[in-house]
Design an enzyme around this catalytic site. Sequence first.
Site, PDB file in Angstrom:
ATOM      1  N   ASN B 386      36.465  43.483  41.843  1.00  0.00           N
ATOM      2  CA  ASN B 386      37.470  44.513  41.731  1.00  0.00           C
ATOM      3  C   ASN B 386      38.063  44.381  40.841  1.00  0.00           C
ATOM      4  OD1 ASN B 386      39.342  46.220  42.561  1.00  0.00           O
ATOM      5  ND2 ASN B 386      39.652  45.316  44.480  1.00  0.00           N
ATOM      6  N   ASP B 387      38.993  43.580  40.221  1.00  0.00           N
ATOM      7  CA  ASP B 387      39.928  43.851  39.046  1.00  0.00           C
ATOM      8  C   ASP B 387      39.061  43.837  37.808  1.00  0.00           C
ATOM      9  OD1 ASP B 387      42.186  43.601  40.889  1.00  0.00           O
ATOM     10  OD2 ASP B 387      41.882  41.471  40.662  1.00  0.00           O
ATOM     11  N   VAL B 388      38.031  43.349  37.768  1.00  0.00           N
ATOM     12  CA  VAL B 388      37.310  43.455  36.327  1.00  0.00           C
ATOM     13  C   VAL B 388      36.723  44.808  36.130  1.00  0.00           C
ATOM     14  CG1 VAL B 388      36.812  41.013  36.312  1.00  0.00           C
ATOM     15  CG2 VAL B 388      34.991  42.318  37.221  1.00  0.00           C
ATOM     16  N   VAL B 389      36.472  45.855  37.042  1.00  0.00           N
ATOM     17  CA  VAL B 389      36.063  47.312  36.984  1.00  0.00           C
ATOM     18  C   VAL B 389      37.407  48.034  37.151  1.00  0.00           C
ATOM     19  CG1 VAL B 389      33.718  46.775  37.514  1.00  0.00           C
ATOM     20  CG2 VAL B 389      35.126  47.134  39.180  1.00  0.00           C
ATOM     21  N   ALA B 427      44.268  40.441  42.154  1.00  0.00           N
ATOM     22  CA  ALA B 427      45.514  40.783  41.553  1.00  0.00           C
ATOM     23  C   ALA B 427      46.523  41.424  42.253  1.00  0.00           C
ATOM     24  CB  ALA B 427      45.266  41.324  40.220  1.00  0.00           C
TER      25      ALA B 427
END
Lengths: 101, 461
Positions: B386-389, B427
Amino acid sequence: MELIDFLGQNIEMVYIVILSIFVGVEVIGNVPSVLHTPLMSGANAIHGVVIVGAIIVMLNSSPDNFLALGLGSLAVFLGTLNVVGGFVVTDRMLEMFKKKK
Amino acid sequence: MTENIVHIIYLIASVTFVIGLKMLSGPKTARNGNLLAAFGMTLAIIATIVFHKGEVSGLVYGLIFGAIGLGTIVGWLTAKRVQMTKMPELVSLFNGMGGACAALIGLLEFEHNIGNATSIAVILTGMVIGSVSFSGSMIAWAKLNGKLRKAIRLPYYNILNTIILVGLVVYAIYITSSGTHSETHLYALFAAALVYGVLFVIPIGGADMPVVISLLNSFTGLAAAFGGFLYGNQVMLTGGILVGSAGTLLTFVMCNAMNRPLHNVIFGAFGGGGEAQAGAGVDGNITEVSPSDLAVQMNYSSKVIIVPGYGLAVAQAQHVVNELEQLLESRGVEVSYAIHPVAGRMPGHMNVLLAESNVEYEKLKEMEDVNPEFTQTDVVLVVGANDVVNPAAKTDPSSPIYGMPILEVENAKSIVVNKRSMNAGYAGIQNALFFNDKTNMLFGDAKKVLTELVSELKNMD
């Protein structure tokens, strides 16, 4: 003044400390991020060397001080966990990086 | 004579640590490097026991061998049996054990060194660092395995923590300089250090735990080094300092991968509350896709990139992902994996998991190499990441992850995101990618829906 005396008396140790710092930084200088986890895990196992200290405590303690013997044994046990568990789990991670035939 | 033998063995062990660490930094040599360091460690332990001078009772030997035997069995079995998804928390647990060991050494050696201010200073420093590392690692462990999901913030926790840290230092100096070296003070300091370790880690969000573990790892190294200083023991000194400095460097490397300075991780942490308003404006329609439609779409693509995240690890979907890859390749689709440096719960965690299910090392592409490839990619399949994209890292300066390098999946022709629900990522922020016109959502447990996808693909012959 005391500090200078202290450093002077232990100058060989101070050398080891300073040089080891540089070696530690250099040695993992350009590690690919793929290997960060195994590297951290391997380093984790290496600081298990603290077990040597726990063994020395035990060897020097008198056989009738049961509190010291109990805590010392606990320290050796925990240190062994750190060493054995650390190296074995690192090996398991790295085992998986084997190339497929 | 025996003393010299010990020195030489310690020297050999120290060299194996250096070479072992060096070999651990390269994929081809890593495994042997680990074994080499383990061999050196075994030598050092045996030499310490065998070449000890002075009378030692049988009881003491019995206890030592008993403790080593028990520790070996427990450590071995735990490490062998743990699921690879649980690995990060196990590293944290073992790190805590090392810290506790260093703290106990300090507690026990104190009484033998009363009156010697230098030794007392060394003992107290090692003990405090070891205790902080122990209790901090336990909290990190609890956070990683989900026992402690929320970041807990006391009011003014930064100021409070700083005051406690300064208090610890001042108290340690007071004990050292007081001539009496009272043991009551020793135990009070020990307790305070344990409390500090808890307070140090508890406000930090779960997403930052890898950095924290790496930092605590170098703390334990330092604690071991102080033990080495106390005994004039070179192997403890070199081993401890090596890990201390290498661990510190690794901590900074990890922070760089997330584009967040270390002080930001420790003092201004995100990752659990406090940032709930960020990304609240993200809204729009989401489109769902069924496994059968996706199967058709993938079957007629020429290039597919899979982005694995922690959701894949939790669902144990690494094997079915590999099956999907094999199947697509057999249909002439080019498949590779895009690995974000902090995907999963630890840098490199995804690589380990995918390697476990026999994915070839060459197919795992790092972020810098894979980002330019997305524009020519037909389908990007995001599995539990999620957060990394999250494009907010590039576009929204108010986002807590702003500035973090991300996988630029939004450049692909089509994006499919597998998630269990629309909940926010680790996050705690919403992701505009999910509302993108090119994005289709594939809801459900990663293993379950990917298995369906694979069987749909198989039915298409």
